[in-house]
Design a protein around this motif. Sequence first.
Motif, PDB file in Angstrom:
ATOM      1  N   MET A  68     -14.015  15.270 -12.704  1.00  0.00           N
ATOM      2  CA  MET A  68     -15.468  15.114 -12.751  1.00  0.00           C
ATOM      3  C   MET A  68     -15.872  13.702 -12.333  1.00  0.00           C
ATOM      4  O   MET A  68     -16.943  13.510 -11.741  1.00  0.00           O
ATOM      5  CB  MET A  68     -15.973  15.395 -14.171  1.00  0.00           C
ATOM      6  CG  MET A  68     -17.482  15.424 -14.304  1.00  0.00           C
ATOM      7  SD  MET A  68     -18.199  16.785 -13.333  1.00  0.00           S
ATOM      8  CE  MET A  68     -19.919  16.316 -13.317  1.00  0.00           C
ATOM      9  N   THR A  69     -15.033  12.723 -12.620  1.00  0.00           N
ATOM     10  CA  THR A  69     -15.352  11.337 -12.257  1.00  0.00           C
ATOM     11  C   THR A  69     -15.457  11.169 -10.750  1.00  0.00           C
ATOM     12  O   THR A  69     -16.293  10.413 -10.257  1.00  0.00           O
ATOM     13  CB  THR A  69     -14.280  10.375 -12.804  1.00  0.00           C
ATOM     14  OG1 THR A  69     -12.988  10.777 -12.327  1.00  0.00           O
ATOM     15  CG2 THR A  69     -14.266  10.403 -14.325  1.00  0.00           C
ATOM     16  N   HIS A  70     -14.626  11.877 -10.006  1.00  0.00           N
ATOM     17  CA  HIS A  70     -14.656  11.802  -8.545  1.00  0.00           C
ATOM     18  C   HIS A  70     -15.831  12.605  -7.985  1.00  0.00           C
ATOM     19  O   HIS A  70     -16.500  12.169  -7.052  1.00  0.00           O
ATOM     20  CB  HIS A  70     -13.342  12.314  -7.962  1.00  0.00           C
ATOM     21  CG  HIS A  70     -12.127  11.593  -8.476  1.00  0.00           C
ATOM     22  ND1 HIS A  70     -11.878  10.264  -8.188  1.00  0.00           N
ATOM     23  CD2 HIS A  70     -11.119  12.003  -9.283  1.00  0.00           C
ATOM     24  CE1 HIS A  70     -10.756   9.890  -8.782  1.00  0.00           C
ATOM     25  NE2 HIS A  70     -10.275  10.930  -9.444  1.00  0.00           N
ATOM     26  N   LEU A  71     -16.056  13.762  -8.551  1.00  0.00           N
ATOM     27  CA  LEU A  71     -17.162  14.596  -8.088  1.00  0.00           C
ATOM     28  C   LEU A  71     -18.506  13.921  -8.339  1.00  0.00           C
ATOM     29  O   LEU A  71     -19.423  14.028  -7.521  1.00  0.00           O
ATOM     30  CB  LEU A  71     -17.123  15.957  -8.800  1.00  0.00           C
ATOM     31  CG  LEU A  71     -15.959  16.880  -8.458  1.00  0.00           C
ATOM     32  CD1 LEU A  71     -15.989  18.125  -9.337  1.00  0.00           C
ATOM     33  CD2 LEU A  71     -16.008  17.277  -6.985  1.00  0.00           C
ATOM     34  N   TYR A  72     -18.592  13.215  -9.448  1.00  0.00           N
ATOM     35  CA  TYR A  72     -19.872  12.599  -9.799  1.00  0.00           C
ATOM     36  C   TYR A  72     -20.229  11.461  -8.851  1.00  0.00           C
ATOM     37  O   TYR A  72     -21.405  11.214  -8.591  1.00  0.00           O
ATOM     38  CB  TYR A  72     -19.842  12.090 -11.241  1.00  0.00           C
ATOM     39  CG  TYR A  72     -21.206  11.663 -11.746  1.00  0.00           C
ATOM     40  CD1 TYR A  72     -22.240  12.591 -11.856  1.00  0.00           C
ATOM     41  CD2 TYR A  72     -21.474  10.342 -12.100  1.00  0.00           C
ATOM     42  CE1 TYR A  72     -23.495  12.212 -12.315  1.00  0.00           C
ATOM     43  CE2 TYR A  72     -22.722   9.964 -12.549  1.00  0.00           C
ATOM     44  CZ  TYR A  72     -23.733  10.904 -12.658  1.00  0.00           C
ATOM     45  OH  TYR A  72     -24.977  10.528 -13.100  1.00  0.00           O
ATOM     46  N   SER A  73     -19.240  10.763  -8.345  1.00  0.00           N
ATOM     47  CA  SER A  73     -19.523   9.689  -7.397  1.00  0.00           C
ATOM     48  C   SER A  73     -20.161  10.249  -6.126  1.00  0.00           C
ATOM     49  O   SER A  73     -21.054   9.623  -5.535  1.00  0.00           O
ATOM     50  CB  SER A  73     -18.247   8.925  -7.047  1.00  0.00           C
ATOM     51  OG  SER A  73     -17.304   9.770  -6.401  1.00  0.00           O
ATOM     52  N   VAL A  74     -19.726  11.437  -5.723  1.00  0.00           N
ATOM     53  CA  VAL A  74     -20.331  12.096  -4.564  1.00  0.00           C
ATOM     54  C   VAL A  74     -21.744  12.567  -4.907  1.00  0.00           C
ATOM     55  O   VAL A  74     -22.677  12.436  -4.104  1.00  0.00           O
ATOM     56  CB  VAL A  74     -19.475  13.295  -4.113  1.00  0.00           C
ATOM     57  CG1 VAL A  74     -20.150  14.032  -2.951  1.00  0.00           C
ATOM     58  CG2 VAL A  74     -18.074  12.833  -3.714  1.00  0.00           C
TER      59      VAL A  74
END
Length: 264
Positions: A176-182
């Motif tokens: 989720m941390t990576h998806l949220y940056s997008v």
Amino acid sequence: MKKSVIILNFIYNFLKYFELLKQLVVRDLKVKYRHSILGILWSILNPLLSMVVISIVFSNLFRFDIDNFAVYFMSGSLMFSFFSEATSVAMTSVIGGASLISKVYIPKYLFPLSKCLSSFVHFVLSFVALFIIMLITGININYTIFAIPLVFTLILVFSIGISLILSSVAVFFRDMTHLYSVLTMMMMYMTPIFYPASIVPEKFKFIHDYNPLYYYVLSFREIVLEQRLPSLDLIMICSAMSVTALLIGLFIFYKRQDKFILHL
């Protein structure tokens, strides 16, 4: 657990652990500015320097027809930056507090809440930079400025609600941390920070209609740029989104928090 019980429990723990919450906020601020020569002054200098760069690029090269582009950009940028920073750091706060959570009892929501509050302190300090630009560009300061704390409080509550959701999801789904940056990058372009909302074609107006940050930015700009109080409809929309986000965030967080220890 009923929503009314969840809310009462949240208020009770907030008052009971207020001193601990304050210490967590102070710790976050100290860590943020540790080893920095200018320290907390960066809260003012950073938005000022960003404003200079963006103003040169967009007001001269792209030539958007926006009156007082510096204040227009900074007002939107500060609001978005606060939301993005607060929710991003809060998202991993429970994971980061794993060592403490496994040793002693502590209301777990204090971790995302402290991150939001420390980001809020930084946000309020950054407003000094905007205030300076307002004075330099000749914007008159009138009674409407006293409505700014209301808008700030509303976006803080909204950010806390979203942070509770994200922090509970991130424990079980680390990607989720990576998806949220997008997602935040997408939201940045969907929010009229450095471009006028009027340039968006009619068929894409839904981008703003369904973007919560648009309404907070619009409320703030009505105060600092238009020098008028936000309309009652606009305040009601922002209030409804803030309260709804907080209630949903609390409900999801309380439903999941007992299982956090199994995934930390």
